[in-house]
Design an enzyme around this catalytic site. Structure first.
Site, mmCIF file in Angstrom:
data_model
loop_
_atom_site.group_PDB
_atom_site.id
_atom_site.type_symbol
_atom_site.label_atom_id
_atom_site.label_comp_id
_atom_site.label_asym_id
_atom_site.label_seq_id
_atom_site.Cartn_x
_atom_site.Cartn_y
_atom_site.Cartn_z
ATOM 1 N N GLU A 22 28.428 32.413 52.294
ATOM 2 C CA GLU A 22 28.456 31.061 51.038
ATOM 3 C C GLU A 22 29.430 29.929 51.476
ATOM 4 O OE1 GLU A 22 32.031 32.395 47.978
ATOM 5 O OE2 GLU A 22 30.734 33.214 46.443
ATOM 6 N N GLU A 62 44.917 26.312 41.228
ATOM 7 C CA GLU A 62 45.959 25.239 41.684
ATOM 8 C C GLU A 62 45.346 23.844 41.361
ATOM 9 O OE1 GLU A 62 45.432 27.549 44.668
ATOM 10 O OE2 GLU A 62 45.913 26.903 45.887
ATOM 11 N N GLY A 110 37.412 34.346 46.794
ATOM 12 C CA GLY A 110 37.130 34.078 48.147
ATOM 13 C C GLY A 110 37.007 35.795 48.722
ATOM 14 N N LYS A 114 48.014 34.027 38.035
ATOM 15 C CA LYS A 114 47.612 32.618 39.001
ATOM 16 C C LYS A 114 46.850 31.676 38.422
ATOM 17 C CE LYS A 114 47.599 31.571 42.827
ATOM 18 N NZ LYS A 114 46.976 29.875 42.144
ATOM 19 N N CYS A 150 29.730 32.741 41.667
ATOM 20 C CA CYS A 150 29.943 33.469 42.392
ATOM 21 C C CYS A 150 28.528 34.247 42.635
ATOM 22 C CB CYS A 150 30.796 34.748 42.032
ATOM 23 S SG CYS A 150 30.752 35.769 40.519
ATOM 24 N N GLY A 187 40.227 37.681 49.705
ATOM 25 C CA GLY A 187 40.466 38.808 49.048
ATOM 26 C C GLY A 187 41.051 40.032 50.412
ATOM 27 N N GLU A 197 37.025 40.900 43.288
ATOM 28 C CA GLU A 197 35.714 40.634 42.549
ATOM 29 C C GLU A 197 35.754 39.582 43.726
ATOM 30 O OE1 GLU A 197 35.013 40.499 38.541
ATOM 31 O OE2 GLU A 197 36.527 42.433 38.408
#
Ligand code: NAD
Length: 490
Positions: A384, A177, A228, A174, A283, A232, A249
């Protein structure tokens, strides 16, 4: 106008609901593609196809050399289409064309690396005793859900697909989007390479429908997620109920520690690249710049001077150096963090605004932004932001640098710029992060493990570790001849 479909069981299809999503160019708001928008039902269908295909053994039981050939074929086709893929990535994500080209090359290398890795000697053998041996071998896990973000769409998909395929799994991918285009192109390549139907499946759609089903389904054995930290954590919670295998990750707030013994021009140049590359949407971006007190003022002055000169523009314009943010929604999130920083009392030393006007109409551009006079407890220091927002911290000595560097919940990456190598190595060893650099940044070695300490992730991608994360390890204990045990007397 591209009309893009999903790929399930070797067939291109629309979603069951026939719903569609518009995909835009973030540099000018133009419509790039209309994409099939999957739902839970489509995810269920793809998962059951992947399950049936895995159980058939059509992929998992292939000789390793044959699987390796498919991976090399995918790499060959990526090479043939490299320029088109890079341009599509730039149009969909906004990144510089040169960066997109590097992503494609890195993806090609990744497929070739895993193809070669599975042709290497594997496993362990123990001579346990007279005519008894233990062998340790690797097996595929089964059906894998691969969920990836938008900042390196083709590359993140390739980092997951290559080891998943190499290890003999079937999977559902996936994409995000907002950036599904190069994922669709990658599946066209997978089809062209002749990978059997049902092995590789592509479902587009939202995280809370398609993504959730890919995590919750009992037919899925493993979830490999890049995205993110909050997402996660939710995935980990759901996966725990089924003790499902996961690799996460996640995000970061990585420190770049600059000591006073540096050539200031070089260190400034690096500090700009370490954060503003890809508009800060990396990241591992060095979003916190830790500067030794004695050079702080001089360093910041030069940094601001250079940051103001960064050429912001469309990724396919060779004169541009930094592109837009990926979407309007994400731009608003970044602008909101800038407001938070101001309210928290940090000094906005540079930038801070959306760029509008001639050439920027309907694009999601934000100025390179720098905050000074920060405190460790500020949200802009701890959270972040994932945009072109650099936060500066000052330190007195080595000990304070290390303490500040490690003072967040994250542990993805970090760097030390220091010409005294003994000191540089002493400090880098104490950074609590999985990916670190000394006197350089953003070097990503496919052969080395990629992942985070603390809340930046679970497990490791890439390298041999990446293959292990898509494999089960089995010990087989063998006696050459069955003998009486002699434990029970009657
Ligand atoms: P995100 O977490 O919002 O989304 C990532 C993916 O997860 C998307 O495909 C999304 O649709 C899907 N998703 C969302 N909710 C879900 C749910 N409930 N269940 C299952 N899937 C769901 O992240 P993003 O905004 O797309 O990407 C940016 C983040 O990714 C940043 O935090 C960045 O640090 C991180 N990232 C990490 C790495 C790494 O290697 N550690 C690499 C790239 C990006």
């Amino acid at each position: 106008m591209m009309e893009l479909k999903m790929y399930i069981d070797g067939k291109w299809c629309n979603s069951v609901s026939e719903e569609k999503r518009e995909v835009k160019n973030p540099a000018n708001g133009e419509r790039l593609a209309i994409v099939a928008e999957g739902s839970t039902e489509d995810a269920k269908c793809a998962i059951s196809v992947a399950r049936r295909t895995f159980n058939s053994g059509i992929w998992s039981q292939l000789p390793f050399k044959t699987r390796a050939k498919y991976l090399h074929k995918i790499a060959d086709l990526l090479e043939e289409e490299a320029d088109d893929l890079a341009m599509l990535e730039t149009l969909n994500n906004g990144k510089m064309l040169l960066a997109a080209k590097t992503d494609v090359q890195n993806a090609i290398e990744c497929f070739r690396y895993y193809a070669s890795l599975i042709t290497q000697p594997e496993g362990e053998l123990y001579n346990v005793g007279d005519s008894v041996q233990t062998i340790v071998t690797r097996e595929p896990i089964g059906v894998c859900s691969l969920i990836v973000p938008w900042n390196f769409p083709l590359l993140m998909a390739s980092w997951q697909i290559a080891p998943a395929l190499a290890a003999g799994n079937t999977f559902i991918l996936k994409p995000s989007e907002v950036t599904p285009i190069t994922a669709v192109k990658l599946f066209e390549i997978i089809e062209k390479a002749g990978v059997p139907a049902g092995v590789a499946n592509l479902v587009m759609g939202a995280g809370n429908s398609v993504g959730s089903e890919m995590v919750e389904s009992k037919l899925v054995d493993k979830v490999a997620f890049i995205g993110g930290t909050k997402t996660g954590q939710n995935i980990m919670r759901v996966a725990a109920e089924q003790t499902k295998k996961i690799t996460l990750e996640l995000g970061g707030k990585s420190p770049n520690i600059v000591f006073a013994d540096n050539d200031i021009e070089i260190a400034v140049d690096n500090a700009l690249f370490n954060l503003f590359f890809n508009s800060g949407q990396v990241c591992t971006a060095a979003s916190r710049l830790l500067i030794e007190e004695s050079i702080h003022d001089q360093f910041v002055e030069r940094l601001i001077e250079r940051a103001r000169k960064i050429v912001v523009g469309q990724g396919n314009n060779p004169k541009s150096e930094m592109g837009p943010l990926v979407s309007e929604e994400h731009m608003q999130k970044v602008l909101n963090y800038i407001e938070i920083g101001k309210k928290e009392g940090a000094t906005l030393a540079c930038g801070g605004n959306r760029i509008v006007g001639n050439g920027y109409e309907d694009g999601f551009f934000v100025e390179p932004t720098i905050f000074t006079n920060t405190r460790p407890d500020m949200r802009i220091v701890q959270e972040e932001i994932f945009g072109p927002v650099l936060v500066i911290q000052k330190f007195k000595d080595e000990e304070e640098a290390i303490n500040l560097a490690n003072d967040t919940v994250f542990g993805l990456a970090g760097s030390v710029f220091c010409q005294d190598m003994e000191k540089a190595m002493r400090v880098v060893r104490q950074i609590q992060a999985g990916i670190t650099w000394v006197n350089c940044y953003h070097v990503a070695t496919i052969q080395a493990p990629w992942g985070g300490y603390k809340q930046s992730g679970v497990g490791r991608g890439l390298g041999m570790f990446g293959l292990d994360e898509f494999s089960e390890k089995k010990q087989i204990n063998i006696s050459y001849k069955a003998k009486p045990v002699g434990w029970f007397s009657n």
